[in-house]
Design a protein around this motif. Structure first.
Motif, PDB file in Angstrom:
ATOM      1  N   ALA A  28      -4.256  -8.624  -3.929  1.00  0.00           N
ATOM      2  CA  ALA A  28      -4.706 -10.015  -4.034  1.00  0.00           C
ATOM      3  C   ALA A  28      -3.522 -10.956  -4.217  1.00  0.00           C
TER       4      ALA A  28
ATOM      5  N   GLU B  75      -5.552  -3.243  -6.520  1.00  0.00           N
ATOM      6  CA  GLU B  75      -6.330  -4.370  -5.999  1.00  0.00           C
ATOM      7  C   GLU B  75      -5.710  -5.702  -6.414  1.00  0.00           C
TER       8      GLU B  75
ATOM      9  N   THR C 249       0.828  -1.207   0.000  1.00  0.00           N
ATOM     10  CA  THR C 249       0.000   0.000   0.000  1.00  0.00           C
ATOM     11  C   THR C 249       0.864   1.259   0.000  1.00  0.00           C
TER      12      THR C 249
END
Length: 288
Positions: free
Chosen positions: A177, A173, A145
């Motif tokens: 994952a 995203e 992040t």
């Protein structure tokens, strides 16, 4: 299976102490998460997770961020995930976290306290796996992040437009994952290796070599790999030269849902076998 057998199976499931197992699992997981994250022995795993973040921060402060360079930085971030996190950072981080959960406690001569407690060994094993997974996801999820945010922060309005109005958010995203599946996959493998071998590091090096040559193996053998499934989930493909080109060999295309399902089935199979192994696990401290 006859209706009587099915009804008997359901009755047996309903009679199991699920509430007690859930409570024991939560307590064990909480203890192990604290030991994983707040121990000086975990400092090198923090280094593995956040060293790319430190380098990207220097790049943000020291370099100019012109709009035409945004595509180049996107490829650099994809390369960091593809070549560093999956192949090295998450791999060795999970080796350190999950190997310590069983083998580390044998070395410290503390595992027998757990085995003497009135807790099913399967609950103990799964609680340790969940605790290791939470620890790895907190470290590497936070790192990804921060990496993503810092990489595009220097581009200002162009960076925000790429994230919220372009493909940036979808790529973020996908990276999250990939990190989640990598932590779960490598974690399950290293937890099993820590029960099978006195020193799991040589076996882990064999796993690393297997992951490296996996793209050139027959398609059936490619399914026994964590990185082979993650390769199909990468939102940005990065070419490599030299020996690193082996890591980017194009294999038979697999849809994202098939790659995720395949890896989850592999994780479930490894955990099932680990539950079988821990039921017969014996500790002989004189030979450990």
């Amino acid at each position: 299976m006859t209706p009587q057998t099915t009804a008997s199976f359901r009755e047996q499931l309903a009679q199991q102490p699920w509430g007690l197992w859930w409570l024991q699992g939560r307590r064990l997981t909480s203890i192990e998460v604290r030991r994983n994250l707040f121990s000086w022995k975990a400092s090198w795993i923090y280094f593995l997770a956040f060293i790319p973040t430190f380098i990207i921060l220097i790049h943000l402060v020291a370099d100019k961020h012109l709009q035409y360079m945004l595509s180049e930085d996107t490829n650099i971030l994809a390369g960091i995930v593809q070549f560093y996190y999956i192949r090295l950072g998450v791999f060795f981080g999970c080796l350190g976290i999950f190997s310590r959960l069983i083998r580390g406690e044998m070395i410290e001569r503390s595992l027998h306290f757990y085995l003497l407690a009135p807790v099913r060994r399967e609950i103990l094993l799964l609680s340790k796996f969940v605790a290791g997974s939470i620890s790895a996801l907190l470290l590497f999820g936070t790192a990804i992040t921060l990496d993503f945010s810092l990489m595009y922060a220097g581009f200002g309005a162009a960076g925000r437009d790429y994230i919220f109005n372009g493909p940036g958010l979808g790529q973020f995203e996908a990276y999250l994952a990939i990190i989640v599946l990598a932590c779960l996959g490598y974690g399950a493998v290293f937890l099993l290796l820590s029960m099978m071998f006195r020193n799991p590091t040589p076996a882990a090096m064999l796993v690393l070599g297997w992951e490296a040559i996996n793209p050139i193996l027959p398609s059936l053998l490619q399914k026994i790999s964590v990185a082979s499934y993650l390769r199909h989930l990468m939102p940005v493909s990065v070419a490599a030269n030299g020996i690193f080109a082996l890591l980017t060999v194009q294999t038979e295309p697999v849809s994202a849902w098939a790659a995720v399902l395949g890896l989850l089935l592999l994780i479930a199979a490894v955990l099932l076998y680990s539950c079988y192994r821990i039921r017969t696990l014996e500790i002989r401290y004189t030979t450990e």
